[in-house]
Design an enzyme around this catalytic site. Structure first.
Site, PDB file in Angstrom:
ATOM      1  N   TYR A 141       0.830  -1.216   0.000  1.00 42.17           N
ATOM      2  CA  TYR A 141       0.000   0.000   0.000  1.00 42.17           C
ATOM      3  C   TYR A 141       0.861   1.262   0.000  1.00 42.17           C
ATOM      4  O   TYR A 141       0.404   2.320  -0.421  1.00 42.17           O
ATOM      5  CB  TYR A 141      -0.900   0.045   1.243  1.00 42.17           C
ATOM      6  CG  TYR A 141      -2.208  -0.678   1.124  1.00 42.17           C
ATOM      7  CD1 TYR A 141      -2.264  -2.009   0.717  1.00 42.17           C
ATOM      8  CD2 TYR A 141      -3.405  -0.045   1.431  1.00 42.17           C
ATOM      9  CE1 TYR A 141      -3.466  -2.677   0.634  1.00 42.17           C
ATOM     10  CE2 TYR A 141      -4.610  -0.707   1.347  1.00 42.17           C
ATOM     11  CZ  TYR A 141      -4.639  -2.019   0.950  1.00 42.17           C
ATOM     12  OH  TYR A 141      -5.843  -2.664   0.876  1.00 42.17           O
ATOM     13  N   ASP A 249     -11.807  -9.418   4.794  1.00 47.72           N
ATOM     14  CA  ASP A 249     -13.090  -9.392   4.074  1.00 47.72           C
ATOM     15  C   ASP A 249     -13.638 -10.816   3.957  1.00 47.72           C
ATOM     16  O   ASP A 249     -14.838 -11.052   4.126  1.00 47.72           O
ATOM     17  CB  ASP A 249     -12.927  -8.798   2.661  1.00 47.72           C
ATOM     18  CG  ASP A 249     -13.372  -7.341   2.598  1.00 47.72           C
ATOM     19  OD1 ASP A 249     -13.217  -6.631   3.617  1.00 47.72           O
ATOM     20  OD2 ASP A 249     -13.865  -6.907   1.537  1.00 47.72           O
TER      21      ASP A 249
HETATM   22  C1  IPM Z   1     -10.136  -1.467   4.439  1.00 45.83           C
HETATM   23  C2  IPM Z   1     -10.516  -0.874   3.111  1.00 45.83           C
HETATM   24  C3  IPM Z   1      -9.428   0.102   2.695  1.00 45.83           C
HETATM   25  C4  IPM Z   1      -8.134  -0.669   2.565  1.00 45.83           C
HETATM   26  C5  IPM Z   1      -9.725   0.900   1.419  1.00 45.83           C
HETATM   27  C6  IPM Z   1     -11.060   1.612   1.480  1.00 45.83           C
HETATM   28  C7  IPM Z   1      -8.618   1.853   1.101  1.00 45.83           C
HETATM   29  O1  IPM Z   1     -10.710  -1.869   2.161  1.00 45.83           O
HETATM   30  O2  IPM Z   1      -9.978  -0.704   5.405  1.00 45.83           O
HETATM   31  O3  IPM Z   1     -10.016  -2.688   4.525  1.00 45.83           O
HETATM   32  O4  IPM Z   1      -7.886  -1.290   1.525  1.00 45.83           O
HETATM   33  O5  IPM Z   1      -7.355  -0.656   3.512  1.00 45.83           O
HETATM   34 MG    MG Z   2     -10.657  -3.822   2.952  1.00 37.77          MG
END
Ligand code: IPM
Ligand code: MG
Length: 356
Positions: A141, A249
């Site tokens: 990231y 997720d």
């Molecule tokens: C999360 C979200 C974020 C991420 C996005 C919205 C940038 O998916 O907090 O998991 O990828 O970290």
């Molecule tokens: Mg996420």
């Protein structure tokens, strides 16, 4: 106590769910005689629209001087143009980085009342209790990224330093010690050099500092499978930024709905940032049907981790369990039964708080 909490409602369903969490926090303040100063600030798409910046300086300044930050959600189709100068999500990444919030705690627990709402079989999901530690300010990231001048190739680099790995592993292992004494580290060490570094450093920290904590390493692709086949085998899981994003997720489907899951992002000092795991859900925004419980549970985490109010946090969590026991269900967890609105749900939790 006197505490200041910055509210960042953000986009989509963000304002609706933060409103309900605020209601519950106000009930906590009355019930336990605290004073919470809560002020709202702009962040995400709405901040781009109004101030041209997804994380305006005024918002960042307010966050820095607060005790805790409660965020709804950011993003939506309106700001999805891949050629746009900035995006709502950039504000979220910036606040994580600016405040040094390197540890993202994502508890995945099934509520016995909601087992039927999970797409998975009850005998698999019943009793799941996993705490993810996702590294949040490093990895792919935040690595170097590049798009070639001819526009034909692009790259994003995954980098981890020994220090970045050590500090998140220490927090995760300490949490495991307070729980069931097991830590699982997830990587892709059969392919990625950065993962081999992650694995070496992790093993060293565990051997030197946590010999009493059971420790295992699992490859990320296998972990994706184990989370669905034997989720009860995991206690604390530690992993890098992107693997943690994806696996949490996936794991969110174990309890049935993303709408139940809070998260905390913590640094070594300063305010923590608390938010639901789910996104801004633009498809249901403004309809009054979003589930506010993840945000309410995130507010409970704020009381516990940033304000040191363990009793109050536990009371909020008990109030959430209570409304579920009463049979209240927003659409995402109703499994075909009667549906409670966003505001009814928030009011019901607040009422239980007041009565507790
Ligand atoms: C999360 C979200 C974020 C991420 C996005 C919205 C940038 O998916 O907090 O998991 O990828 O970290
Ligand atoms: Mg996420």
């Amino acid at each position: 106590m006197n505490a200041s909490i910055v509210l960042l409602p953000g986009d989509g369903i963000g304002p609706e769910i933060v409103r309900e969490a605020r209601k519950v926090l106000e009930a906590v303040a009355v019930r336990f005689q605290h004073s919470f100063a809560m002020e709202e600030r702009l962040m995400g798409g709405i901040a781009i629209d109004e101030l041209g910046d997804p994380l305006p300086q005024s918002t960042l300044d307010a966050c820095r001087s607060a005790d805790a930050i409660l965020l709804g959600a950011v993003g939506g189709p309106k700001w999805d143009d891949p050629n746009a100068k900035t995006r709502p999500e950039a504000g979220l990444l910036a606040i994580r980085k600016e405040l040094g919030l390197f540890a993202n705690l994502r508890p995945i627990t099934t509520h016995p009342q909601l087992v039927a709402a999970s797409p998975l079989r009850a005998d698999i999901v019943d009793g799941v209790d996993i705490l993810f530690f996702r590294e949040l300010t490093g990895g792919i990231y935040f690595g170097d990224s590049h798009r070639s001048d001819d526009g034909v190739t692009a790259s994003s680099t995954m980098t981890y330093s020994t220090g970045e790995i050590t500090r998140i592993v220490r927090l995760a292992a300490a949490a495991a010690r307070q729980r069931r004494g097991k830590l699982t580290s997830v990587d892709k060490a059969n392919v990625l050099e950065v993962s081999r570094h992650w694995r070496r450093v992790t093993a060293q920290v565990m051997a030197d500092e946590f010999p009493d904590v059971e420790f295992e390493v699992v490859l990320v692709d296998a972990m994706a499978m184990h989370l669905l086949s034997r989720p009860r085998d995991f206690d604390v899981v530690v992993t890098g930024n992107m693997f943690g994003d994806i696996l949490t997720d996936e794991a969110s489907m174990l309890p049935g709905s993303l709408g139940m899951l809070p998260s905390a992002s913590l640094g070594s000092d300063g305010p923590g940032l608390y938010e639901p795991i789910h996104g801004s859900a633009p498809d249901i925004a403004g309809k009054g049907i979003a589930n506010p419980l993840a945000t309410i549970l995130a507010a409970a985490m704020a009381l516990r981790h940033s304000l040191g109010l363990e009793i109050e946090a536990a009371a909020m969590e008990a109030a959430v369990t209570g409304v579920l026991d009463d049979g209240l269900r927003t659409a995402d967890i109703a499994a075909g039964g009667p549906v409670t609105s966003t505001t009814e749900m928030g009011s019901a939790v607040a009422a239980r708080m007041a009565a507790s």
